[in-house]
Design an enzyme around this catalytic site. Structure first.
Site, PDB file in Angstrom:
ATOM      1  N   CYS A  22       7.940   3.279   2.265  1.00 43.03           N
ATOM      2  CA  CYS A  22       6.958   3.755   1.541  1.00 43.03           C
ATOM      3  C   CYS A  22       7.477   5.335   1.424  1.00 43.03           C
ATOM      4  O   CYS A  22       7.616   6.278   0.555  1.00 43.03           O
ATOM      5  CB  CYS A  22       5.363   3.964   1.841  1.00 43.03           C
ATOM      6  SG  CYS A  22       5.026   2.507   1.520  1.00 43.03           S
ATOM      7  N   HIS A  50       2.392  10.424  -1.623  1.00 43.14           N
ATOM      8  CA  HIS A  50       2.532   9.182  -1.509  1.00 43.14           C
ATOM      9  C   HIS A  50       1.351   8.766  -1.843  1.00 43.14           C
ATOM     10  O   HIS A  50       0.256   9.138  -1.665  1.00 43.14           O
ATOM     11  CB  HIS A  50       2.851   8.367  -0.733  1.00 43.14           C
ATOM     12  CG  HIS A  50       3.221   7.021  -0.447  1.00 43.14           C
ATOM     13  ND1 HIS A  50       3.772   6.072  -1.054  1.00 43.14           N
ATOM     14  CD2 HIS A  50       2.523   6.168   0.951  1.00 43.14           C
ATOM     15  CE1 HIS A  50       3.234   5.100  -0.978  1.00 43.14           C
ATOM     16  NE2 HIS A  50       3.172   4.770   0.194  1.00 43.14           N
ATOM     17  N   ASN A  81      -0.105   0.773  -4.508  1.00 40.50           N
ATOM     18  CA  ASN A  81       0.901   1.210  -3.561  1.00 40.50           C
ATOM     19  C   ASN A  81       2.298   0.468  -3.839  1.00 40.50           C
ATOM     20  O   ASN A  81       2.495  -0.281  -3.802  1.00 40.50           O
ATOM     21  CB  ASN A  81       0.619   0.904  -2.328  1.00 40.50           C
ATOM     22  CG  ASN A  81       1.475   1.987  -1.473  1.00 40.50           C
ATOM     23  OD1 ASN A  81       2.591   2.102  -1.599  1.00 40.50           O
ATOM     24  ND2 ASN A  81       0.755   2.036   0.314  1.00 40.50           N
TER      25      ASN A  81
END
Ligand code: UT7
Length: 348
Positions: free
Chosen positions: A132, A272, A302
């Site tokens: 990520c 994020h 995500n």
């Protein structure tokens, strides 16, 4: 190191030299058409729309469907769009860095495949694996090539086809992730804008909480690994959550303090997009006003390395030259960090 940097700064001042900064001069993204909604997931696993929305903030995510379609399928149109917006030819790109954990193949690098397909004839490139945090790591790496004067055009891609490594029988993970691609162009400027500073960290001890068990050199694919469903994301969500809520805020504040930035100096926090509750907690801990936070998790879930460039793309029209942005991420590795960006142009 700090002294060396100060010395260089002093030389620059003495000789009236101008420092080269790496400015983000364009941003683009691409998402697949297919929407996987919470209601769709209700039919696949034991979950509810209400639970997913309340616990994660996600309403739907995009999924790349079709045979033999890798992440380059999304990254190619993203980079093509980027070149169009920046009014440059792909042949002008010097370097392309591709942040992903879902490359088309283990090798060659997807960066090489993308460069070939778009006609980036003079570019070299490589993939960067930091889950990520892939995009912020790659942005920092790309900025070095601009700041040293080595290159004029560096493309940084953050893209993942998470649906290729998600077990759609596991309700703990399948509700979170989606597919997507984002990209930015870095170019040199002597104006006081661009990538101003960064802090990055990693801690391999976090691997136990978030990893893919098989498919690497440690456990190559066998009938057994496939039978045991070891080629999918394994996540102990609660443990990852515990670190993420603390670390994104901690590193953002460390970067802000280092640069004498107060929360009211920040025009946009670009976190994020892993879980709305993690974002909210980061906002609260950093003291940045909730209206100054980029959020699109409800639309895409995500998308791992793609979340931050996709936020920049979605909010581009609201951005003004000189805006202070803090980009921050936490993810598999563990990897985390923050970047201070002074935005380079008025959104169009
Ligand atoms: O981007 C990379 C880094 N990743 C992250 O930052 C993700 C961090 N973790 C999270 O976002 C959250 O931990 C999750 C969204 C993965 C899970 O949310 P949670 O609030 O931490 O849930 P939990 O794992 O503590 O589970 C709570 C309960 C459990 O039931 P019991 O044991 O209390 O009866 C789970 O079995 O919720 C249950 N549960 C679900 N229920 C309905 C777990 N997943 C689901 C589901 N639908 N999809």
């Amino acid at each position: 190191m700090e002294i060396d940097f100060l010395f260089i700064k002093l030389l620059i001042l003495l000789f009236n030299l101008k420092m080269i900064h790496a400015a983000i001069t364009a941003v683009a993204g691409y998402l697949p058409e297919k929407r996987l909604t919470n209601l769709d997931l209700e039919k696949m696993v034991d979950t509810t729309d209400e639970w997913i929305k309340e616990r994660t903030g996600i309403e739907e995510r995009r999924i790349l469907v079709g045979n033999d379609l890798g992440i380059s399928e999304l990254a190619i149109p993203a980079v093509q769009e980027l070149c169009k917006k920046a009014n440059i030819e792909p042949s002008e790109i010097d370097l392309l860095i591709f942040a992903t954990v879902t490359p088309d193949m283990v090798f060659p690098a997807t960066a090489n495949i993308v460069c070939d397909k778009i006609g980036a004839k003079k570019a070299w490139g490589f993939d960067l694996s930091a889950a990520c945090s892939g995009f912020i790591y790659a942005l920092t790496v790309g900025a070095q090539f601009i700041q040293t004067g080595s290159y004029k055009k560096v493309v940084v891609v953050g893209a993942d086809k998470m649906s290729s490594i998600i077990d759609y029988t596991d309700r703990n993970t399948c509700i979170i992730f989606g597919d997507g691609a984002g990209a930015v162009l870095l170019e040199p400027t002597t104006d006081d804008i661009g990538i101003k500073d960064f802090i990055h960290y990693s801690d391999g001890n976090g691997a136990q909480f978030l990893h893919m068990k098989a498919g690497g050199s440690k456990r190559p694919a066998t009938f057994k690994t496939v039978e045991n469903r070891e080629h999918f994301v394994y996540q102990e969500g609660k443990n990852v959550f515990k670190y993420a809520v603390v670390k994104m805020a901690e590193v953002s504040l460390e970067l802000m303090n280092k640069n004498h930035l107060k929360s009211e100096d920040i025009h946009w926090l670009v976190p994020h997009q892993a879980n709305k509750r993690i974002i909210d907690s980061t906002v609260q801990r950093t003291g940045i006003h909730p209206d100054k936070v980029m959020v699109n998790i409800h639309k895409y879930g995500n998308t791992t390395a793609a979340t931050i460039p996709l936020c920049l793309r979605d909010y581009e029209t609201l951005l003004k030259k000189g805006d202070n942005l803090i980009l921050t991420s936490f993810g598999g590795g563990f990897t985390w960090g923050a970047i201070w960006v002074k935005w380079a142009y008025d959104g169009k």
